[in-house]
Motif scaffolding. Structure first.
Motif, mmCIF file in Angstrom:
data_model
loop_
_atom_site.group_PDB
_atom_site.id
_atom_site.type_symbol
_atom_site.label_atom_id
_atom_site.label_comp_id
_atom_site.label_asym_id
_atom_site.label_seq_id
_atom_site.Cartn_x
_atom_site.Cartn_y
_atom_site.Cartn_z
ATOM 1 N N GLN A 7 -5.537 -4.922 -6.744
ATOM 2 C CA GLN A 7 -4.597 -5.414 -5.733
ATOM 3 C C GLN A 7 -3.681 -6.495 -6.312
ATOM 4 O OE1 GLN A 7 -7.690 -6.540 -3.019
ATOM 5 N NE2 GLN A 7 -7.336 -4.794 -1.661
ATOM 6 N N VAL A 11 0.545 -6.350 -7.163
ATOM 7 C CA VAL A 11 1.571 -7.313 -6.747
ATOM 8 C C VAL A 11 2.375 -7.793 -7.949
ATOM 9 C CG1 VAL A 11 1.969 -9.583 -5.721
ATOM 10 C CG2 VAL A 11 0.278 -8.040 -4.712
ATOM 11 N N TYR A 19 8.685 -1.138 -6.351
ATOM 12 C CA TYR A 19 7.763 -0.068 -5.966
ATOM 13 C C TYR A 19 8.218 1.302 -6.465
ATOM 14 C CZ TYR A 19 4.712 2.777 -3.015
ATOM 15 O OH TYR A 19 3.781 3.687 -2.561
ATOM 16 N N ILE A 53 -1.139 -5.390 0.568
ATOM 17 C CA ILE A 53 -0.415 -6.089 1.633
ATOM 18 C C ILE A 53 -1.394 -6.641 2.662
ATOM 19 C CG2 ILE A 53 1.156 -5.769 3.588
ATOM 20 C CD1 ILE A 53 2.663 -3.724 1.827
ATOM 21 N N ASN A 54 -2.358 -5.814 3.058
ATOM 22 C CA ASN A 54 -3.353 -6.252 4.034
ATOM 23 C C ASN A 54 -4.153 -7.441 3.502
ATOM 24 O OD1 ASN A 54 -5.048 -5.606 6.587
ATOM 25 N ND2 ASN A 54 -6.552 -5.699 4.958
ATOM 26 N N ARG A 56 -3.227 -9.697 1.252
ATOM 27 C CA ARG A 56 -2.412 -10.913 1.185
ATOM 28 C C ARG A 56 -2.172 -11.495 2.573
ATOM 29 N NH1 ARG A 56 -1.531 -15.074 0.516
ATOM 30 N NH2 ARG A 56 -0.004 -16.197 -0.744
ATOM 31 N N CYS A 57 -1.912 -10.641 3.555
ATOM 32 C CA CYS A 57 -1.684 -11.120 4.917
ATOM 33 C C CYS A 57 -2.953 -11.738 5.503
ATOM 34 C CB CYS A 57 -1.206 -9.976 5.808
ATOM 35 S SG CYS A 57 0.472 -9.409 5.463
ATOM 36 N N TRP A 98 6.179 -12.610 -1.548
ATOM 37 C CA TRP A 98 6.271 -12.282 -0.128
ATOM 38 C C TRP A 98 7.487 -11.419 0.186
ATOM 39 C CZ3 TRP A 98 2.790 -11.994 3.356
ATOM 40 C CH2 TRP A 98 1.664 -12.816 3.305
ATOM 41 N N LEU A 101 6.573 -7.886 -0.789
ATOM 42 C CA LEU A 101 5.604 -7.304 0.139
ATOM 43 C C LEU A 101 6.238 -6.988 1.490
ATOM 44 C CD1 LEU A 101 2.449 -9.488 -0.640
ATOM 45 C CD2 LEU A 101 2.892 -7.135 -1.353
ATOM 46 N N GLU A 105 6.249 -3.366 3.234
ATOM 47 C CA GLU A 105 5.262 -3.281 4.315
ATOM 48 C C GLU A 105 5.475 -2.085 5.238
ATOM 49 O OE1 GLU A 105 3.307 -6.422 7.471
ATOM 50 O OE2 GLU A 105 5.476 -6.468 7.156
ATOM 51 N N SER A 109 2.404 0.824 5.167
ATOM 52 C CA SER A 109 1.341 0.456 6.106
ATOM 53 C C SER A 109 1.368 1.362 7.332
ATOM 54 C CB SER A 109 1.496 -1.007 6.543
ATOM 55 O OG SER A 109 1.366 -1.878 5.443
#
Length: 209
Positions: A7, A11, A19, A53-54, A56-57, A98, A101, A105, A109
């Motif tokens: 993960q 990043v 990406y 993403i999940n 980091r959030c 950020w 991401l 997102e 997601s």
């Protein structure tokens, strides 16, 4: 630990390559593992992206929650200010990460995943408001918290995506705080409720006429 390494490596490559250009081989090279290990944890790059993403959030939400626990018992004005400052510290402390991401997102997601993160941040606002000195009914707390999150997330994400080089973003905290505080107070205001009921009653009369 290997999943976390994948993960975190995702990043790093995302920031450097974007990406669209990045590959699984690049991610595993940074993580120091083989291709086979990657597929032990993830079926494809998109799944790893959503997972990163999940992660980091969720980490950010944990920091915000801890911050607000340390600031319980403040006025609603100071509570909102402290939470917004914590958001800024989290996001603008790592702006490239950020921004990357946030751009990704919505692409990777699921709706369920997005709602899970949304609910997590609404809960943070709910906890913060509930444990301030502001008196609010529980039946109104969730709707107020959702509005507070919607405003703060819109401001926060737009500043990161579009205004990162604008020095005025640090000064906009006061303006956003005033807006959120105003909505919180208006939502629970008896005068506003009476006004809304009056408008509703007038509308019903017009329909009946």
């Amino acid at each position: 630990m290997t999943l976390q390494s994948l993960q975190d490596s995702f990043v790093r490559v995302l920031i450097d390559r974007g990406y669209e250009k990045m590959t699984i081989r690049e991610v595993v090279a940074v993580a120091g593992v083989g291709i086979g290990t990657f597929y032990d944890y993830m079926p494809n790059l998109r799944s790893l992206a959503a997972s990163a993403i999940n992660k980091r959030c969720t980490e950010s939400a944990a920091v915000l929650s801890s911050t607000m626990i340390d600031h319980e018992g403040l006025s609603i004005e100071l509570t909102v200010e402290q939470l917004l400052k914590a958001l800024v510290k989290e996001g603008f402390g790592n702006p490239k990460e950020w921004t990357a991401l946030l751009m990704l997102e919505r692409q990777v997601s699921s709706a369920a995943g997005l709602k899970k993160i949304h609910d997590l941040y609404v809960q943070i606002w709910s906890h913060a408001i509930r444990h301030s000195t502001f008196d609010i009914d529980e039946d109104k707390l969730i709707s107020v918290s959702r509005m507070a999150h919607a405003i703060s997330y819109g401001w926060y994400s737009h500043d990161l995506l579009f205004y990162i080089d604008d020095p005025r973003h640090t000064r906009s905290i006061d303006e956003i705080a005033q807006g959120i505080i105003g909505i919180i107070k208006l939502t629970v205001s008896p005068e506003l409720n009476r006004y809304q009921n009056t408008l509703l009653g007038s509308s019903v009369v017009k329909v009946l006429d």
